[in-house]
Write a protein that holds these residues in place. Structure first.
Motif, mmCIF file in Angstrom:
data_model
loop_
_atom_site.group_PDB
_atom_site.id
_atom_site.type_symbol
_atom_site.label_atom_id
_atom_site.label_comp_id
_atom_site.label_asym_id
_atom_site.label_seq_id
_atom_site.Cartn_x
_atom_site.Cartn_y
_atom_site.Cartn_z
ATOM 1 N N TYR A 169 0.841 -1.203 0.000
ATOM 2 C CA TYR A 169 0.000 0.000 0.000
ATOM 3 C C TYR A 169 0.876 1.253 0.000
ATOM 4 O O TYR A 169 0.614 2.208 -0.732
ATOM 5 N N PHE A 170 1.927 1.240 0.823
ATOM 6 C CA PHE A 170 2.840 2.376 0.891
ATOM 7 C C PHE A 170 3.482 2.641 -0.471
ATOM 8 O O PHE A 170 3.569 3.796 -0.918
ATOM 9 N N SER A 171 3.909 1.585 -1.145
ATOM 10 C CA SER A 171 4.547 1.742 -2.461
ATOM 11 C C SER A 171 3.589 2.354 -3.472
ATOM 12 O O SER A 171 3.950 3.263 -4.237
ATOM 13 N N ASN A 172 2.341 1.868 -3.485
ATOM 14 C CA ASN A 172 1.353 2.409 -4.416
ATOM 15 C C ASN A 172 1.045 3.871 -4.106
ATOM 16 O O ASN A 172 0.909 4.696 -5.008
ATOM 17 N N LEU A 173 0.915 4.175 -2.813
ATOM 18 C CA LEU A 173 0.604 5.552 -2.398
ATOM 19 C C LEU A 173 1.705 6.504 -2.857
ATOM 20 O O LEU A 173 1.422 7.572 -3.439
ATOM 21 N N ILE A 174 2.961 6.158 -2.583
ATOM 22 C CA ILE A 174 4.077 7.032 -2.953
ATOM 23 C C ILE A 174 4.159 7.201 -4.466
ATOM 24 O O ILE A 174 4.398 8.310 -4.977
ATOM 25 N N LYS A 175 3.929 6.100 -5.208
ATOM 26 C CA LYS A 175 3.983 6.183 -6.678
ATOM 27 C C LYS A 175 2.884 7.105 -7.203
ATOM 28 O O LYS A 175 3.118 7.912 -8.120
ATOM 29 N N LYS A 176 1.681 7.032 -6.612
ATOM 30 C CA LYS A 176 0.577 7.887 -7.052
ATOM 31 C C LYS A 176 0.867 9.351 -6.752
ATOM 32 O O LYS A 176 0.515 10.239 -7.531
ATOM 33 N N GLU A 177 1.485 9.612 -5.603
ATOM 34 C CA GLU A 177 1.708 10.993 -5.171
ATOM 35 C C GLU A 177 2.914 11.644 -5.841
ATOM 36 O O GLU A 177 2.915 12.845 -6.090
ATOM 37 N N THR A 178 3.962 10.885 -6.111
ATOM 38 C CA THR A 178 5.210 11.476 -6.598
ATOM 39 C C THR A 178 5.544 11.112 -8.043
ATOM 40 O O THR A 178 6.399 11.749 -8.659
ATOM 41 N N GLY A 179 4.900 10.055 -8.563
ATOM 42 C CA GLY A 179 5.235 9.589 -9.900
ATOM 43 C C GLY A 179 6.436 8.670 -9.916
ATOM 44 O O GLY A 179 6.848 8.193 -10.971
ATOM 45 N N MET A 180 7.028 8.429 -8.738
ATOM 46 C CA MET A 180 8.188 7.551 -8.628
ATOM 47 C C MET A 180 7.963 6.541 -7.521
ATOM 48 O O MET A 180 7.261 6.820 -6.550
ATOM 49 N N SER A 181 8.563 5.384 -7.667
ATOM 50 C CA SER A 181 8.442 4.366 -6.628
ATOM 51 C C SER A 181 9.312 4.759 -5.438
ATOM 52 O O SER A 181 10.316 5.469 -5.594
ATOM 53 N N PRO A 182 8.962 4.319 -4.225
ATOM 54 C CA PRO A 182 9.815 4.618 -3.076
ATOM 55 C C PRO A 182 11.217 4.049 -3.242
ATOM 56 O O PRO A 182 12.191 4.635 -2.773
ATOM 57 N N LYS A 183 11.333 2.901 -3.920
ATOM 58 C CA LYS A 183 12.657 2.333 -4.154
ATOM 59 C C LYS A 183 13.513 3.280 -4.981
ATOM 60 O O LYS A 183 14.711 3.482 -4.687
#
Length: 297
Positions: free
Chosen positions: A226-240
């Motif tokens: 969920y965290f990974s999807n959230l960050i990708k939606k908000e920033t356009g980049m994966s947390p990794k």
């Protein structure tokens, strides 16, 4: 507290006193239950989706308790352990859903696709809240599956059921995308905090290992998926990818401000091999660490 392994539709239906129509899949209407089920820990060996239509009940996932509110979808996959622990015993709560065994989709396109539906790994605090129209869509696909189950089983049954399930899961994935958008303010705050935690990690810690996505997800009290999807939606980049960028920014600082050997910098940033560090550095900057140091000095 009783423990059990939920390894088949038969096990689940016998638990609630429900009828079985197919050995590997069932559309569930818990209002029809003839047995009360409570204070029970279940290890799932099947896939399951439940829509809460009435008042809330309590589920425990790990050590946390969650309110399972009206209009909320929760989903489970093989390997998950869930505890049902209501304050009051209730016969036939207003819950509908779908349960299917992995063997049902073996050899179908869904068998490969199902790993892409990351919401199966989300915790119940990250459940999907459906609008009225979305609930209608969910029930529409349950009706299609129920209709297919009422037909005699033939050579097309598994493929048709698998296709209906996949379409249902695709819609739930779409609804999760909508939920990420409608919760933009909360999600934006989480993304901002992640950026701050990321900067603090490199400024405050003696780095031994490169921080994982799971480390930051835990700080946000979210599952990694969920965290990974959230960050990708908000920033356009994966947390990794964001972790890698911050890592390389720290490497740039050390290349400029110190005379440390490149291999020492690589090890100090958590890389097991200097070659891995150099490869990532060039991928992001276009230069090897040595080229970058010569360029800026």
């Amino acid at each position: 507290m009783e423990n059990m392994i939920l390894d088949s539709l038969k096990t689940y239906n016998e638990l609630y006193g429900l009828k079985s129509t197919h050995p590997l899949i069932g559309v569930l209407d818990i209002k029809e239950a003839t047995k009360i089920v409570n204070h029970l820990t279940m290890k799932f060996e099947v896939y399951a989706l439940f829509l809460k239509n009435g008042t809330q009940c309590t589920l425990k996932y790990g050590r946390k308790s969650y309110d399972y509110q009206e209009g909320t979808i929760v989903s489970f996959a093989p390997g998950q352990v869930v505890t049902l622990d209501d304050e009051k015993d209730e016969l036939g709560p207003d819950v509908t859903g779908l349960m299917f065994h992995p063997d049902l989709i073996y050899g179908t396109p869904l068998a490969t696709k199902i790993k892409d539906f990351e919401f199966f790994s989300f915790s119940q605090t990250e459940s999907l809240h459906l609008s009225e129209k979305e609930r209608e869509k969910f029930n529409f696909y349950l009706d299609l599956i129920r209709e297919e189950l009422e037909r005699p089983i033939d050579g097309h049954t598994a493929a048709v059921l698998s296709a209906h399930i996949q379409l249902l899961l695709e819609h739930l994935d779409r609804f999760y995308d909508r939920q990420f958008i409608t919760r933009h303010k909360v999600n934006s705050d989480i993304a901002s905090q992640f950026q701050q935690n990321l900067q603090n990690y490199f400024s405050e810690n003696e780095i031994v290992n490169t921080p994982s996505v799971g480390y930051f997800a835990e700080k946000a009290s979210l599952t990694t998926g969920y965290f990974s999807n959230l960050i990708k939606k908000e920033t356009g980049m994966s947390p990794k990818d964001l972790i890698s960028l911050q890592l390389i920014d720290e490497a740039k600082r050390r290349l400029i401000e110190t005379n440390q050997d490149i291999s020492v910098i690589a090890y100090s940033l958590g890389f097991d091999y200097p070659a891995h560090f150099s490869r990532l550095f060039k991928k992001i900057t276009g230069f090897t660490p040595k080229e970058y140091r010569l360029k800026v000095n």
